[in-house]
Design a protein around this motif. Sequence first.
Motif, short mmCIF file in Angstrom:
data_model
loop_
_atom_site.label_atom_id
_atom_site.label_comp_id
_atom_site.label_asym_id
_atom_site.label_seq_id
_atom_site.Cartn_x
_atom_site.Cartn_y
_atom_site.Cartn_z
N UNK A 147 0.84 -1.19 0.00
CA UNK A 147 0.00 0.00 0.00
C UNK A 147 0.88 1.24 0.00
N UNK A 148 0.25 2.41 -0.01
CA UNK A 148 1.00 3.66 -0.12
C UNK A 148 1.91 3.87 1.08
N UNK A 149 1.45 3.49 2.27
CA UNK A 149 2.21 3.80 3.48
C UNK A 149 2.62 2.58 4.29
N UNK A 150 2.26 1.38 3.83
CA UNK A 150 2.63 0.17 4.57
C UNK A 150 2.40 -1.06 3.69
N UNK A 151 2.94 -2.18 4.16
CA UNK A 151 2.67 -3.47 3.54
C UNK A 151 1.75 -4.27 4.46
N UNK A 152 0.80 -4.97 3.87
CA UNK A 152 -0.05 -5.86 4.65
C UNK A 152 0.00 -7.24 4.00
N UNK A 153 -0.18 -8.29 4.81
CA UNK A 153 -0.05 -9.62 4.25
C UNK A 153 -1.03 -10.61 4.87
N UNK A 154 -1.33 -11.64 4.09
CA UNK A 154 -2.17 -12.76 4.53
C UNK A 154 -1.38 -14.04 4.34
N UNK A 155 -1.55 -14.98 5.26
CA UNK A 155 -0.94 -16.29 5.09
C UNK A 155 -1.51 -16.96 3.84
N UNK A 156 -0.65 -17.69 3.14
CA UNK A 156 -1.03 -18.34 1.89
C UNK A 156 -0.57 -19.79 1.92
N UNK A 157 -1.44 -20.70 1.50
CA UNK A 157 -1.09 -22.11 1.35
C UNK A 157 -1.64 -22.60 0.02
N UNK A 158 -0.96 -23.58 -0.56
CA UNK A 158 -1.44 -24.17 -1.82
C UNK A 158 -1.05 -25.64 -1.86
N UNK A 159 -1.92 -26.45 -2.46
CA UNK A 159 -1.71 -27.89 -2.57
C UNK A 159 -1.83 -28.31 -4.03
N UNK A 160 -0.84 -29.01 -4.52
CA UNK A 160 -0.84 -29.48 -5.91
C UNK A 160 -1.84 -30.61 -6.11
N UNK A 161 -2.46 -30.62 -7.29
CA UNK A 161 -3.33 -31.73 -7.68
C UNK A 161 -4.72 -31.69 -7.11
N UNK A 162 -5.10 -30.56 -6.48
CA UNK A 162 -6.45 -30.44 -5.89
C UNK A 162 -7.28 -29.52 -6.79
N UNK A 163 -8.32 -30.07 -7.40
CA UNK A 163 -9.11 -29.27 -8.34
C UNK A 163 -10.43 -28.79 -7.75
N UNK A 164 -10.73 -29.15 -6.50
CA UNK A 164 -11.93 -28.60 -5.88
C UNK A 164 -11.59 -27.30 -5.18
N UNK A 165 -12.63 -26.49 -4.94
CA UNK A 165 -12.42 -25.14 -4.40
C UNK A 165 -12.74 -25.08 -2.90
N UNK A 166 -13.91 -25.61 -2.52
CA UNK A 166 -14.35 -25.53 -1.13
C UNK A 166 -14.32 -26.88 -0.41
N UNK A 167 -14.83 -27.93 -1.06
CA UNK A 167 -14.86 -29.24 -0.44
C UNK A 167 -14.69 -30.32 -1.50
#
Length: 413
Positions: free
Chosen positions: A109-129
């Motif tokens: 952002x203009x005056x700071x950085x903000x972040x969210x934790x991120x995870x990813x799994x290979x081979x998973x084609x579903x989104x929620x369940x």
Amino acid sequence: MNIKNLIYSILTFFVLLTVACQTTNTTLNRGIWRGALIHETGAEVPFNFELKDSLGKWQMFIMNGQEQFKVDDISRENDSIFIKMPLYDSEIKGIITDNKIEGYWVKHLADKDVKMDFVAQYGVNWRFKDQLEPATQNITGKWATIFTNLEGKDTTLAIGNFKQEGNLVSGSFLTPTGDYRYLDGVLDGDELSLSTFDGGFAFLFTAKVSGETLSEGKFYSGFSSQELFTAKKDENATLPDAYSLTYLKPGFEKVDFAFPDMNKKPVSLKDEEFKNKVVILQLLGSWCPNCMDETAFLSNYIRQNNFDDVKVLGLAYERTADFDKSKANLQKVINRFQVPYPFLITGYTNKKGEPAKSLPMLNAVMAFPTMIVIDKQGKVRNIHTGFNGPGTGKYYEDFVKEFETLISTLRKE
């Protein structure tokens, strides 16, 4: 050393040797992945993406409904991966371990950085369940929606517009100032879940569906924002007229300004190149997703028609008044959409009140983008607040028809 300690030491040695000989798999696999950003509440904002290797260069395609958002600035260093988004000045940084990526998404952002934790799994084609209960409802259609903050104040009216096939749901929420872009999700029994991530914004919507009512609605936005919503099915639901929200103050017929272009050359509507031309002013910011949808639309329109009596000017309101930073962010937009018209850097930010100061003949600048259409005599003929992008289906198609009809009429005058 007694025999017991000797045996213990030997066993410990072999355990450590075994661990030391094990290697972590840091292979980055091509194909479908499931990513998730972790909201401050712990809620997951999921999305799917595909990784491709094109002639030794990695490409990422973030999938939201019909949209595939291409990202091609991806680099690796040992077990680390760095994914820079082409827009919104944000990036993903992660560690690759055994078909997983773990790290965080950071937004500058203009005056700071903000972040969210991120995870990813290979081979998973579903989104929620992985396994869904059969849908007990069908939410295809229009929904009159009310968003409120957690205190029950600051009400926002909206329209949900959805299409459902089996468990799969797509569509968007429209507000008086724009839409929440392509939403992709499921109806699991009677539980609705929708999400989107476009490199700059992360949204999650959840609700219970009962007949023609959405209840217990929760809207998670970005790193920590949360709102509540309810909705009722209503095919006649409407929003305030987007052409009535922003207007010229009494006594004004024209818009006047002088802002520098990307090379710091002053540009004004009084310049010769705009005389006897239909002029489209686009008030935008590189930080604004609806602005990007409108930029894509205007860029395609100009390329396809190439009228010599129609000009487009983008007036940029960035999150910083620093010219060089603003220019760098706008250049990414130009590169992304191959924008065929100039951007002017107003020097004003998107903070409340500042845009209106730059154009004092307007009653207000209520939203980004705002489009001002000017006829060949230099008079303002139309001001449209917000933009409903292609994720809104018929709403987008209707706007395109209205726009093309207006420009055709003004060209003939």
